[in-house]
Design a protein around this motif. Structure first.
Motif, PDB file in Angstrom:
ATOM      1  N   SER A  39      35.594  31.941  54.662  1.00 46.87           N
ATOM      2  CA  SER A  39      34.488  32.564  55.391  1.00 46.87           C
ATOM      3  C   SER A  39      33.119  32.171  54.838  1.00 46.87           C
ATOM      4  O   SER A  39      32.116  32.295  55.539  1.00 46.87           O
ATOM      5  N   GLY A  40      33.080  31.716  53.612  1.00 46.75           N
ATOM      6  CA  GLY A  40      31.797  31.365  53.004  1.00 46.75           C
ATOM      7  C   GLY A  40      31.068  32.560  52.425  1.00 46.75           C
ATOM      8  O   GLY A  40      30.026  32.418  51.795  1.00 46.75           O
ATOM      9  N   SER A  41      31.625  33.715  52.603  1.00 44.15           N
ATOM     10  CA  SER A  41      31.014  34.944  52.102  1.00 44.15           C
ATOM     11  C   SER A  41      31.541  35.233  50.698  1.00 44.15           C
ATOM     12  O   SER A  41      32.751  35.175  50.446  1.00 44.15           O
ATOM     13  N   SER A  42      30.631  35.581  49.811  1.00 44.30           N
ATOM     14  CA  SER A  42      31.072  35.939  48.459  1.00 44.30           C
ATOM     15  C   SER A  42      31.854  37.249  48.472  1.00 44.30           C
ATOM     16  O   SER A  42      32.774  37.430  47.678  1.00 44.30           O
ATOM     17  N   VAL A  43      31.526  38.138  49.392  1.00 41.75           N
ATOM     18  CA  VAL A  43      32.290  39.384  49.516  1.00 41.75           C
ATOM     19  C   VAL A  43      33.697  39.088  50.032  1.00 41.75           C
ATOM     20  O   VAL A  43      34.683  39.624  49.529  1.00 41.75           O
ATOM     21  N   GLY A  44      33.805  38.222  51.028  1.00 42.73           N
ATOM     22  CA  GLY A  44      35.115  37.825  51.547  1.00 42.73           C
ATOM     23  C   GLY A  44      35.964  37.181  50.471  1.00 42.73           C
ATOM     24  O   GLY A  44      37.161  37.463  50.350  1.00 42.73           O
ATOM     25  N   PHE A  45      35.350  36.322  49.674  1.00 41.41           N
ATOM     26  CA  PHE A  45      36.063  35.679  48.573  1.00 41.41           C
ATOM     27  C   PHE A  45      36.539  36.715  47.561  1.00 41.41           C
ATOM     28  O   PHE A  45      37.691  36.677  47.117  1.00 41.41           O
ATOM     29  N   ALA A  46      35.662  37.654  47.198  1.00 43.43           N
ATOM     30  CA  ALA A  46      36.012  38.701  46.227  1.00 43.43           C
ATOM     31  C   ALA A  46      37.148  39.581  46.757  1.00 43.43           C
ATOM     32  O   ALA A  46      38.066  39.937  46.009  1.00 43.43           O
ATOM     33  N   VAL A  47      37.095  39.929  48.034  1.00 44.76           N
ATOM     34  CA  VAL A  47      38.154  40.741  48.637  1.00 44.76           C
ATOM     35  C   VAL A  47      39.478  39.969  48.631  1.00 44.76           C
ATOM     36  O   VAL A  47      40.535  40.537  48.329  1.00 44.76           O
ATOM     37  N   ALA A  48      39.420  38.682  48.935  1.00 49.13           N
ATOM     38  CA  ALA A  48      40.640  37.862  48.947  1.00 49.13           C
ATOM     39  C   ALA A  48      41.289  37.821  47.565  1.00 49.13           C
ATOM     40  O   ALA A  48      42.495  38.039  47.427  1.00 49.13           O
ATOM     41  N   ILE A  49      40.498  37.546  46.556  1.00 49.72           N
ATOM     42  CA  ILE A  49      41.031  37.433  45.197  1.00 49.72           C
ATOM     43  C   ILE A  49      41.495  38.799  44.692  1.00 49.72           C
ATOM     44  O   ILE A  49      42.576  38.918  44.092  1.00 49.72           O
ATOM     45  N   ALA A  50      40.721  39.840  44.936  1.00 44.89           N
ATOM     46  CA  ALA A  50      41.124  41.187  44.509  1.00 44.89           C
ATOM     47  C   ALA A  50      42.419  41.600  45.205  1.00 44.89           C
ATOM     48  O   ALA A  50      43.305  42.200  44.582  1.00 44.89           O
ATOM     49  N   GLY A  51      42.527  41.289  46.482  1.00 42.13           N
ATOM     50  CA  GLY A  51      43.751  41.609  47.216  1.00 42.13           C
ATOM     51  C   GLY A  51      44.966  40.906  46.640  1.00 42.13           C
ATOM     52  O   GLY A  51      46.032  41.504  46.490  1.00 42.13           O
ATOM     53  N   ILE A  52      44.804  39.629  46.314  1.00 42.71           N
ATOM     54  CA  ILE A  52      45.916  38.888  45.710  1.00 42.71           C
ATOM     55  C   ILE A  52      46.340  39.539  44.397  1.00 42.71           C
ATOM     56  O   ILE A  52      47.530  39.767  44.155  1.00 42.71           O
ATOM     57  N   PHE A  53      45.358  39.830  43.545  1.00 43.42           N
ATOM     58  CA  PHE A  53      45.698  40.422  42.250  1.00 43.42           C
ATOM     59  C   PHE A  53      46.338  41.797  42.394  1.00 43.42           C
ATOM     60  O   PHE A  53      47.276  42.127  41.673  1.00 43.42           O
ATOM     61  N   CYS A  54      45.848  42.607  43.310  1.00 43.75           N
ATOM     62  CA  CYS A  54      46.428  43.945  43.512  1.00 43.75           C
ATOM     63  C   CYS A  54      47.851  43.860  44.053  1.00 43.75           C
ATOM     64  O   CYS A  54      48.753  44.543  43.549  1.00 43.75           O
ATOM     65  N   ILE A  55      48.064  43.039  45.047  1.00 47.75           N
ATOM     66  CA  ILE A  55      49.388  42.940  45.668  1.00 47.75           C
ATOM     67  C   ILE A  55      50.406  42.348  44.703  1.00 47.75           C
ATOM     68  O   ILE A  55      51.510  42.876  44.534  1.00 47.75           O
ATOM     69  N   PHE A  56      50.037  41.259  44.056  1.00 48.25           N
ATOM     70  CA  PHE A  56      50.991  40.656  43.137  1.00 48.25           C
ATOM     71  C   PHE A  56      51.139  41.475  41.861  1.00 48.25           C
ATOM     72  O   PHE A  56      52.192  41.448  41.230  1.00 48.25           O
ATOM     73  N   GLY A  57      50.116  42.225  41.487  1.00 44.89           N
ATOM     74  CA  GLY A  57      50.254  43.161  40.373  1.00 44.89           C
ATOM     75  C   GLY A  57      51.266  44.242  40.700  1.00 44.89           C
ATOM     76  O   GLY A  57      52.062  44.654  39.848  1.00 44.89           O
ATOM     77  N   LEU A  58      51.256  44.681  41.945  1.00 39.92           N
ATOM     78  CA  LEU A  58      52.224  45.680  42.393  1.00 39.92           C
ATOM     79  C   LEU A  58      53.649  45.158  42.280  1.00 39.92           C
ATOM     80  O   LEU A  58      54.557  45.856  41.837  1.00 39.92           O
ATOM     81  N   ALA A  59      53.863  43.911  42.656  1.00 37.37           N
ATOM     82  CA  ALA A  59      55.202  43.318  42.574  1.00 37.37           C
ATOM     83  C   ALA A  59      55.572  42.959  41.135  1.00 37.37           C
ATOM     84  O   ALA A  59      56.743  43.014  40.758  1.00 37.37           O
ATOM     85  N   TYR A  60      54.591  42.585  40.340  1.00 40.58           N
ATOM     86  CA  TYR A  60      54.860  42.070  39.002  1.00 40.58           C
ATOM     87  C   TYR A  60      55.177  43.165  37.979  1.00 40.58           C
ATOM     88  O   TYR A  60      55.933  42.918  37.041  1.00 40.58           O
ATOM     89  N   GLY A  61      54.637  44.355  38.141  1.00 40.71           N
ATOM     90  CA  GLY A  61      54.847  45.436  37.168  1.00 40.71           C
ATOM     91  C   GLY A  61      56.307  45.711  36.837  1.00 40.71           C
ATOM     92  O   GLY A  61      56.694  45.754  35.667  1.00 40.71           O
TER      93      GLY A  61
END
Length: 153
Positions: A39-61
């Motif tokens: 998207s070119g948006s820094s907020v979109g990028f931050a949401v994408a990366i945070a989402g990845i970390f949250c979702i995979f953190g949920l599976a990884y625990g």
């Protein structure tokens, strides 16, 4: 934070169930993450990366307990170590090697498809493994060779 939360939840609801919940959230996210990054948006990028970390953190625990518990005591350290390391090699080396040609040939949406394929393989593998929560772990002494066998070595 999500790894810690899921580790606590897996003691209550089961390791497989929480891992599958994380993978279930990762599947649709795989198709959302690249458009957010592109998207070119820094907020979109931050949401994408945070989402990845949250979702995979949920599976990884729960995996820290789940993988070792799937092996008999005698093979637990070797089995869990090999599983973690092979997954790191396949999941850490293969995607970057394939990503460039995929983006060049098909566009960035293909990265989402690749992630989704990895998630589907993870779901299938997790479904094949037994639930380990509440199962009795073997006594370490039961798997140890007796003194006569050790003396013969």
């Amino acid at each position: 934070v999500f790894s810690a939360i899921s580790a606590v939840l897996c003691d209550r609801y089961g390791r497989r169930r929480i891992i599958l919940l994380g993978f279930g959230l990762a599947l649709p996210w795989a198709f959302v993450v690249m458009p957010l990054i592109d998207s070119g948006s820094s907020v979109g990028f931050a949401v994408a990366i945070a989402g990845i970390f949250c979702i995979f953190g949920l599976a990884y625990g729960p995996i820290g307990a789940f993988l070792p518990e799937t092996f008999a005591t005698r093979y637990r350290y070797t089995g869990a170590g090999m599983a973690f390391n092979l997954a790191g090699i396949v999941g850490g080396a293969l995607p970057p090697l394939v990503a460039g040609p995929l983006v060049g040939a098909l566009g960035s949406w293909a990265i989402g498809l690749m992630i989704a394929v990895f998630v589907l393989v993870s779901i299938a593998c997790t479904l094949v493994l037994p639930e380990t929560r509440g199962s009795e772990l073997d006594n370490v002494q039961d798997d140890m060779p007796d003194e006569d066998a050790l003396a013969a070595c």
